[in-house]
Design an enzyme around this catalytic site. Structure first.
Site, PDB file in Angstrom:
ATOM      1  NE  ARG A 114      -3.454  -2.326   2.767  1.00  0.00           N
ATOM      2  CZ  ARG A 114      -4.107  -2.644   3.881  1.00  0.00           C
ATOM      3  NH1 ARG A 114      -3.958  -1.872   4.964  1.00  0.00           N
ATOM      4  NH2 ARG A 114      -4.880  -3.702   3.930  1.00  0.00           N
ATOM      5  CG  ASP A 150       2.054   6.714   2.861  1.00  0.00           C
ATOM      6  OD1 ASP A 150       1.384   5.756   3.294  1.00  0.00           O
ATOM      7  OD2 ASP A 150       3.129   7.077   3.378  1.00  0.00           O
ATOM      8  CE1 TYR A 168       7.115   2.619  -1.769  1.00  0.00           C
ATOM      9  CE2 TYR A 168       8.057   0.709  -0.650  1.00  0.00           C
ATOM     10  CZ  TYR A 168       6.952   1.446  -1.062  1.00  0.00           C
ATOM     11  OH  TYR A 168       5.690   0.992  -0.747  1.00  0.00           O
ATOM     12  NE  ARG A 183       5.860  10.659   3.119  1.00  0.00           N
ATOM     13  CZ  ARG A 183       4.660  11.211   3.271  1.00  0.00           C
ATOM     14  NH1 ARG A 183       3.563  10.452   3.259  1.00  0.00           N
ATOM     15  NH2 ARG A 183       4.549  12.517   3.436  1.00  0.00           N
TER      16      ARG A 183
END
Length: 266
Positions: A56, A58, A116, A203
């Site tokens: 999932r 953001d 990522y 993040r």
């Protein structure tokens, strides 16, 4: 009447611009990637379809290689799942490929690692063309300092220091396989691969490394944060705009592509 057959499991690899979405997961009062994709696939299947994703993302986070699976009794050639679904999707979401997979395939649980990439634009002037594609900072970032500091986070650790307060995972132990920082001109890249991530982990790590890159914090700071396990002492949560899901790896016998291809994401 649409042709029906035995139930089969289909995997899709897709890319999307997360700017206009509340994130991957379906929401009651906001547009999501999941809602858009399920609606499009259901129209091609001619029956309601629920999709399961590899990870999932953001609100505002992009994907170059998100993987999903769904079950269907609709008999369609694989190219129809690509072309037909894309015809029903908004222009910010695109199915890259479709694959018939065994019934035991699961997009989330059988993913062995996820990757990522954070893309930072380091310059004084704010971006116009890349305003939704990069995380902009007017500060100069020292990629060497950031890379050296990041190596303390490689390996299996409790990442509670980099976990959002709203995270619902039962624990924060994850294994990071690599965490690299490098630069190409004004663009600075943070690449991270792990078996899985807790909420906002990437993040929060990026925000912490930024503080090291500006010289605000010393190189050993991330290691100390990791050991302390206290999120309130860590760096800022970096903006969503520069973050991309770029890679999901599965056992090779499924034959799925593992990496997104896009100019600064390859």
């Amino acid at each position: 009447m649409a042709e029906r057959g035995a139930e089969q499991r289909i995997a899709l690899v897709l890319e999307y611009d997360g700017t206009g979405f509340s994130g991957w997961q379906r929401q009651d009062d906001a547009p999501s990637v999941q809602e858009a994709l399920e609606g499009a696939v259901s129209r091609i299947a001619n029956h309601p379809v629920a999709v399961v994703c590899a990870g999932r993302t953001d609100a505002g986070v992009h994907a170059a290689a998100q993987v999903v699976h769904f079950d269907t009794t609709a008999s369609r050639p694989l190219h129809a799942w690509v072309l037909g679904t894309n015809a029903q999707l908004p222009e910010t979401v695109s199915v890259r490929s479709a694959h018939a997979v065994d019934a035991d395939f699961h997009a989330r649980y059988q993913a062995q690692r996820r990757g990522y990439r954070y893309v930072f634009l380091c310059r004084r002037a704010r971006p116009a063309l890349l305003r939704h594609r990069v995380a902009w900072t007017h500060h100069e970032l020292d990629e060497g300092r950031m890379h050296r500091a990041a190596q303390a986070l490689v390996g299996e650790h409790d990442f509670s220091a980099f976990r959002a307060a709203a995270c619902q995972a039962p624990h924060a132990v994850r294994e990071v396989y690599r965490l690299d920082v490098h630069r190409h001109g004004e663009l600075l890249f943070i690449d991270i691969e792990a078996n899985a991530f807790v909420h906002h982990m990437v993040r929060n790590i990026a925000g912490t490394l930024m503080a090291v890159g500006t010289g605000e914090q010393p190189e050993h700071w991330p290691a100390g944060l990791l050991a302390a396990g206290d999120r309130t002492r860590s760096g800022m949560t970096a903006p969503a705009a520069g973050l991309y899901l770029t890679r999901v790896v599965y056992p090779s016998h499924y034959g799925l592509p593992t990496r997104g291809q896009w100019p600064f994401l390859a």
